[in-house]
Design an enzyme around this catalytic site. Structure first.
Site, mmCIF file in Angstrom:
data_model
loop_
_atom_site.group_PDB
_atom_site.id
_atom_site.type_symbol
_atom_site.label_atom_id
_atom_site.label_comp_id
_atom_site.label_asym_id
_atom_site.label_seq_id
_atom_site.Cartn_x
_atom_site.Cartn_y
_atom_site.Cartn_z
ATOM 1 N N LEU A 252 34.607 -75.589 105.019
ATOM 2 C CA LEU A 252 33.594 -74.726 104.187
ATOM 3 C C LEU A 252 34.068 -73.202 104.729
ATOM 4 O O LEU A 252 34.512 -72.601 105.666
ATOM 5 C CB LEU A 252 32.183 -74.937 104.862
ATOM 6 C CG LEU A 252 30.972 -73.892 104.453
ATOM 7 C CD1 LEU A 252 31.007 -74.225 102.745
ATOM 8 C CD2 LEU A 252 29.543 -74.250 105.304
ATOM 9 N N HIS A 253 34.218 -72.530 103.415
ATOM 10 C CA HIS A 253 34.630 -71.119 103.453
ATOM 11 C C HIS A 253 34.008 -70.514 102.195
ATOM 12 O O HIS A 253 34.024 -71.063 101.082
ATOM 13 C CB HIS A 253 35.923 -71.072 103.740
ATOM 14 C CG HIS A 253 36.811 -71.437 102.575
ATOM 15 N ND1 HIS A 253 37.112 -72.890 102.202
ATOM 16 C CD2 HIS A 253 37.572 -71.094 101.365
ATOM 17 C CE1 HIS A 253 37.619 -73.089 101.104
ATOM 18 N NE2 HIS A 253 37.930 -71.764 100.721
ATOM 19 N N PHE A 254 33.887 -69.207 102.290
ATOM 20 C CA PHE A 254 33.627 -68.088 101.250
ATOM 21 C C PHE A 254 34.746 -67.237 101.242
ATOM 22 O O PHE A 254 35.401 -67.042 102.179
ATOM 23 C CB PHE A 254 32.320 -67.726 101.491
ATOM 24 C CG PHE A 254 31.172 -68.550 101.302
ATOM 25 C CD1 PHE A 254 30.219 -68.600 100.211
ATOM 26 C CD2 PHE A 254 30.660 -68.918 102.438
ATOM 27 C CE1 PHE A 254 28.938 -69.384 100.357
ATOM 28 C CE2 PHE A 254 29.827 -69.983 102.626
ATOM 29 C CZ PHE A 254 28.757 -70.218 101.538
#
Length: 445
Positions: A252-254
């Site tokens: 999970l990453h932005f």
């Protein structure tokens, strides 16, 4: 099962310089901790000290003013911190090239698509297979993930404050219970991150030690929205790519970066869709884009950040559960959020994308859909037109009446049931400047 073979993948600075011997203790400068590699894994991070930025969050003791009526500060400490640390990493030679020297132009038109020539962005590839027809996939610790990243690629940790103020600590223990730290890093991977696409290009990695797969949840999305709000500059935007939309790392990453120009999608007129009484009471307005090649929902917050975040997260979770790939663009200091369901990767896997578009090597993710297109060949940059951008994005959009659009339309209807549709024109006006603070890791995925 649909797959794309030999997908361009990200390689960490640490991996390239020291190899991928995950179990070997490698000597580092100073005292070795954990496995000796100073990575972001459970072996090293809990014993480490890193810069920490804490952001105030409304709660029982801290009331939150309306995000719609708040005046942004003249300068944002968080954004200045973030960009300052990013420049320090660039000056240390951690990037493959100086992205600030890449040629950029705006295509003359009503939309003003932004096009960048980035010939230095030839990506290192390794043989891998990624499913493009499955949005929700389990985390696989054997594949590249951000726990393999070195501390040198981390800008700071980004956490909730324990009082009603934001703070920055140059050094703090990376121990947070019951959750693991959120980190902000620079181009953490050799391909997408160490090869930035724009000034200040960073990653936000929620709860890095929990090894969350690439999927939206309420708390993680609220964290991303809080980063955009705290940066307090409309030129600093946060993006998200689900699996099935060219996200290459299932951790999970932005992503986020600073670009001092309005995105074309921010200038597109919108049509408000019906709104429920509860959303009206919470100040959330939902609209559809008009006269744009990609069909989308636009969420606007006029009250609390949590109310806006919850409405968007609910829609993303619905799309995930129905296996519909999507991208999210957080704009205007977190006040406006664009949700794009899309199908380009699936079309590409089925051989339904024209050879002309494939030859440009553009895989449209959240930035391209927003109107910022990065081209790798000089001839494409010199001959680019609005017609090209329009045709590219038309391949991204789901056709009217397809299952994906029915899901997003149903979500919009469920969110906004009793309000008459009203035509609105929402052109973004970007006037403020840089701000920063968050645990950031270098990179783009």
């Amino acid at each position: 099962m649909l797959t794309i073979k030999r997908v361009a993948t990200v390689v960490s600075n640490y991996q390239e310089e020291r190899g991928e011997k995950d179990n070997a203790a490698v000597a580092v400068e100073g005292e070795a901790k954990g496995c000796g590699r100073n990575c972001l894994g459970k072996c090293c991070l809990p014993a480490s000290d890193l810069p920490l930025y804490t952001v105030k969050v409304a709660g029982e003791d801290c009331t939150e003013e309306s995000i719609f009526y708040q005046e942004p500060p003249e300068t944002s400490f968080l954004l200045n911190l973030l960009l300052g640390q990013w420049e320090n990493q660039m000056n240390r030679g951690l990037f493959r090239y100086d992205v600030t020297t890449c040629k950029t132009k705006v295509i003359p038109s009503d939309y003003g698509f932004i096009v960048q020539l980035n010939e230095g962005r030839h990506l290192k590839k390794r043989p891998t297979e990624f499913r493009v027809d499955q949005v929700l996939q389990d985390f696989d610790e054997k594949k590249f993930n951000f726990t393999k990243v070195g501390h040198e690629e981390v800008l700071f940790m980004f956490e909730q404050s324990d009082d009603c103020y934001s703070h920055f600590f140059p050094s703090a223990p990376a121990i947070f219970k019951p959750t693991s730290p959120n980190v902000v890093a620079i181009n953490v991977v050799k391909f997408l991150l160490v090869s930035p696409i724009e000034y200040g290009h960073i990653l936000l990695i929620p709860r890095v030690l929990d090894c969350l797969p690439q999927r939206i949840d309420h708390m993680s999305f609220f964290l991303a929205l809080s980063l955009a709000k705290e940066a307090a500059d409309p030129f600093f935007r946060v993006g998200y790519n689900s699996l099935g939309t060219f996200a290459t790392i299932n951790h999970l990453h932005f992503q986020a970066y600073y670009l001092a120009s309005p995105f074309p999608v921010e200038k597109v007129p919108t049509l408000r869709v019906m709104t429920s009484t509860s959303l009206q009471r919470n100040g959330v307005v939902v609209s559809q884009l008009l006269k744009f090649p990609v069909r989308s929902l636009v969420f606007e917050g006029r009250d609390t950040l949590w109310d806006l975040s919850s409405a968007i997260a609910n829609s993303c979770i619905r799309l995930q559960h129905n296996n519909i790939p999507f991208n999210v663009l957080i704009a205007d200091c977190g006040k406006r959020v664009f949700l794009f369901p899309q199908c380009y990767a699936e079309k590409q896997a089925r051989g339904e994308v024209s050879q002309e578009l494939l030859e440009t090597q553009v895989n449209p993710v959240v930035w391209e859909i927003g109107g910022h297109v990065v081209l790798k060949r000089r001839e494409d940059f010199e001959n680019v037109s609005e017609d090209y951008a329009w045709r590219l994005l038309a391949e991204v959009s789901l056709s009217e009446g397809t299952a994906g659009l029915r899901e997003i339309d149903t979500e919009a209807y469920n969110l906004h049931q009793n309000e008459e549709a009203v035509s609105t024109s929402s052109a973004a006006t970007a006037t403020s400047h840089l701000h920063q603070d968050c645990l950031v890791v270098k990179g783009r995925a």
